[in-house]
Write a protein that holds these residues in place. Sequence first.
Motif, short mmCIF file in Angstrom:
data_model
loop_
_atom_site.label_atom_id
_atom_site.label_comp_id
_atom_site.label_asym_id
_atom_site.label_seq_id
_atom_site.Cartn_x
_atom_site.Cartn_y
_atom_site.Cartn_z
N GLN A 1 6.11 21.01 -13.81
CA GLN A 1 5.52 20.69 -15.36
C GLN A 1 6.46 20.87 -16.37
OE1 GLN A 1 1.67 22.50 -15.99
NE2 GLN A 1 1.14 22.32 -13.80
N SER A 2 7.94 20.79 -15.93
CA SER A 2 9.01 20.84 -17.00
C SER A 2 9.22 19.34 -17.16
CB SER A 2 10.12 21.62 -16.21
OG SER A 2 9.78 22.78 -16.13
N GLY A 3 8.73 18.60 -16.82
CA GLY A 3 8.95 17.08 -17.13
C GLY A 3 9.10 16.13 -16.48
N TRP A 4 9.59 14.96 -17.08
CA TRP A 4 9.86 13.66 -16.36
C TRP A 4 11.13 13.02 -16.78
CZ3 TRP A 4 4.90 10.60 -18.02
CH2 TRP A 4 3.81 11.32 -17.13
N GLY A 5 11.79 12.65 -16.05
CA GLY A 5 13.22 12.03 -16.31
C GLY A 5 14.57 12.87 -16.54
N ARG A 6 15.56 12.30 -16.80
CA ARG A 6 16.79 12.99 -17.07
C ARG A 6 17.50 12.63 -18.41
NH1 ARG A 6 14.58 15.65 -14.11
NH2 ARG A 6 14.81 16.47 -12.19
N GLU A 7 18.26 13.59 -18.81
CA GLU A 7 18.95 13.50 -20.01
C GLU A 7 20.46 13.76 -19.86
OE1 GLU A 7 17.00 15.11 -23.40
OE2 GLU A 7 16.11 13.10 -24.19
N GLY A 8 21.52 13.02 -20.37
CA GLY A 8 22.75 13.50 -20.18
C GLY A 8 23.32 12.42 -19.28
N GLY A 9 24.68 12.33 -19.28
CA GLY A 9 25.34 11.75 -18.35
C GLY A 9 25.02 10.19 -18.08
N ALA A 10 25.51 9.68 -16.96
CA ALA A 10 25.14 8.26 -16.57
C ALA A 10 23.71 7.95 -16.32
CB ALA A 10 26.19 7.75 -15.39
N PHE A 11 22.93 9.23 -15.99
CA PHE A 11 21.46 9.17 -15.61
C PHE A 11 20.74 8.73 -16.97
CE2 PHE A 11 23.72 11.53 -12.38
CZ PHE A 11 23.22 11.08 -11.22
N ALA A 12 21.34 9.25 -18.12
CA ALA A 12 20.45 8.92 -19.23
C ALA A 12 20.44 7.84 -19.62
CB ALA A 12 21.13 9.71 -20.66
N ILE A 13 21.19 6.68 -19.00
CA ILE A 13 21.17 5.44 -19.41
C ILE A 13 19.89 4.80 -19.05
CG2 ILE A 13 22.34 3.16 -18.84
CD1 ILE A 13 23.68 5.30 -20.71
N ASP A 14 19.59 5.24 -17.62
CA ASP A 14 18.27 4.68 -16.83
C ASP A 14 17.01 5.11 -18.05
OD1 ASP A 14 19.71 4.41 -14.53
OD2 ASP A 14 19.12 6.24 -13.69
N ALA A 15 17.11 5.93 -18.69
CA ALA A 15 15.92 6.33 -19.64
C ALA A 15 16.05 5.17 -20.62
CB ALA A 15 16.16 7.44 -20.19
N TYR A 16 16.89 4.46 -21.11
CA TYR A 16 16.78 3.52 -22.13
C TYR A 16 17.15 2.23 -22.00
CZ TYR A 16 16.82 7.91 -24.61
OH TYR A 16 16.27 9.25 -25.23
N THR A 17 17.07 2.11 -20.74
CA THR A 17 17.33 0.52 -20.24
C THR A 17 16.08 -0.03 -19.22
OG1 THR A 17 18.89 1.27 -18.54
CG2 THR A 17 20.13 0.38 -20.46
N GLU A 18 15.87 -1.20 -19.49
CA GLU A 18 15.09 -2.04 -18.57
C GLU A 18 15.92 -2.47 -17.38
OE1 GLU A 18 11.91 -2.02 -18.49
OE2 GLU A 18 10.94 -1.61 -20.55
N ILE A 19 15.43 -2.56 -16.11
CA ILE A 19 16.23 -3.20 -15.14
C ILE A 19 15.30 -4.50 -14.94
CG2 ILE A 19 16.90 -3.24 -12.65
CD1 ILE A 19 17.23 -0.27 -12.98
N LYS A 20 16.20 -5.65 -14.98
CA LYS A 20 15.44 -6.89 -14.94
C LYS A 20 16.24 -7.58 -13.72
CE LYS A 20 14.75 -9.60 -18.53
NZ LYS A 20 15.37 -10.33 -19.77
N TYR A 21 15.74 -8.34 -12.79
CA TYR A 21 16.62 -8.94 -11.76
C TYR A 21 16.19 -10.58 -11.95
CZ TYR A 21 13.31 -9.73 -7.87
OH TYR A 21 12.01 -10.03 -7.03
N MET A 22 17.25 -11.42 -11.40
CA MET A 22 17.07 -12.89 -11.56
C MET A 22 17.32 -13.31 -10.08
SD MET A 22 19.10 -15.61 -13.55
CE MET A 22 20.98 -14.92 -13.24
N SER A 23 16.31 -13.88 -9.62
CA SER A 23 16.52 -14.35 -7.97
C SER A 23 17.04 -15.99 -8.50
CB SER A 23 15.21 -14.48 -7.45
OG SER A 23 15.42 -14.98 -6.21
N TRP A 24 18.30 -16.22 -8.10
CA TRP A 24 18.85 -17.62 -8.59
C TRP A 24 19.18 -18.53 -7.48
CZ3 TRP A 24 24.44 -17.03 -10.99
CH2 TRP A 24 24.91 -18.30 -11.53
N ARG A 25 18.53 -19.44 -7.25
CA ARG A 25 18.61 -20.56 -6.30
C ARG A 25 19.73 -21.19 -6.69
NH1 ARG A 25 16.20 -22.52 -1.99
NH2 ARG A 25 14.27 -21.15 -1.90
N LEU A 26 20.62 -21.63 -5.83
CA LEU A 26 22.07 -22.34 -6.33
C LEU A 26 21.72 -23.68 -5.92
CD1 LEU A 26 24.80 -20.22 -4.13
CD2 LEU A 26 23.89 -19.93 -6.41
#
Length: 477
Positions: A452-477
């Motif tokens: 009950q102390s929370g969700w997610g992490r702040e600080g360091g490179a891990f904080a980037i996860d909190a403010y970015t969406e991950i999108k993937y593109m499956s690319w047929r050549l």
Amino acid sequence: MLPTPLHLIDGRRTPAADGRTFPVVNPADGQTISEVPLGGAAEARAAIEGAASAFPGWRDLPAHERARPLRALAEAMVRDQQRLAHLMTLEQGKPLAEARGEILYAASFLEWSAEEARRICGQVIPASSVEKRIVVLRQPVGVCLAITPWNFPAAMITRKVGPALACGCTMIVKPAEQTPLSALAIGELAMQVGIPQGVLNIITGDAPQIAAACFADPRVRKVTFTGSTDVGRVLVRQAADNLQRLTLELGGHAPFIVFEDADIDAALAGVMASKFRNSGQTCICANRLLVHRSIIEPFTARLAEHMRALKVGAGLEPGVTVGPLIDDAAVEKVESHVADAVERGAVVRVGGSRAMGTAMRCFLPTLLERCTPEMRCWCEETFGPVLPVASFETEDQAVAMANDTPYGLAAYFYTRDASRLMRVAERLEFGVIGANDALPSTAQAPFGGMKQSGWGREGGAFAIDAYTEIKYMSWRL
Ligand code: NAP
């Protein structure tokens, strides 16, 4: 009285739409220091408009161009350290030396984020077919709302603003009603160093109204909150309709374990630093001291001496190490925890009451012995300079006692046994572990809680996860 600062909304300094203000009070003497705008839904909507309009331009800037004003803001805060620290002590009460330290700590999040902005990378994953490539992109979440507490009036803001802006998000900050001056002063510096219009908005006022307006608008894609677990739960419910993402940095109830093989001098210095910083009003401060039965008597005797040497008073007074609590309700809560413990059999070894004849709202550093699990001070966050102590006999028992809480933010332990060090660190159910270290917070570490102390992490490179969406593109050549 200090002049009334204004909101920062869409690059403009603005009063509340209806001109209303509310007072900011110095916790040391109860005097009003300033008035600040009493914002609500109208100001929140204006800030959302500003942040939403600024988002595409800010998102599309090259990372190093986003980094530049962030670094400039960090430098401006360091240059202005004395003034900002003085303002913080006036509105929050902490000793001036601690306030100075917090300004540098706050600036370090901006500096670190400015550097990290350049390293926000995607990925190319080998596909299962020779004709395909899997390309992973990281993109900013969008408009974010940050709601922050009063105990660290500057650092809890920059810990959110730094990574959010580095990632290309725009942000609205709603600071705690007790400490709006530090927030608005940071906003003023942000304008001076050229953070573009609408990228950072700061509004003070009615928290439920501001939060409701933001949750109601699907353009607000993320809410990041530091504060109590009770308010965290309210926000989780509000986020349900538009499914906004949440980072929650909530309450803690840190155990501090001293094993029989600990370096006793280091453990004593550690307890003192962890417990009495900010008068015990720190989410990661030691809230329960567990000492091995074989050393509890000499340890608490020395601890009592250290505690008696602390100087209680107003934060601006030279030499003060324990300032006032934030308000009357905080003092009453601490008093009720001490009274409850004594009623249930605890013994007051040091302190035990409000300080007499010093600044208002000061509570004496208090050592409570013979504490038991049913006492409120042993199962709730006290948020004051009160240290309950109990003994344990075995490592297993110490870990079980430490984990016996719904909270999971920080835990500390002192030992010189390397095997025990790793074993105990692995078994403690807390997000931040201080192993022979009472001051674990730093800009590059992934700060946050379990349970009950929370969700997610702040600080360091891990904080980037909190403010970015991950999108993937499956690319047929
Ligand atoms: P709080 O009462 O939860 O307030 C925190 C913030 O939430 C303030 O800005 C407050 O605004 C706002 N708020 C209150 N009610 C709200 C609502 N219904 N909707 C939206 N926002 C609302 O906590 P606090 O007393 O300021 O701070 C102490 C707590 O914070 C402690 O439990 C401490 O452990 C925790 N904390 C956690 C961390 C961490 O990193 N995990 C760090 C620091 C503090 P108003 O002030 O305007 O009411």
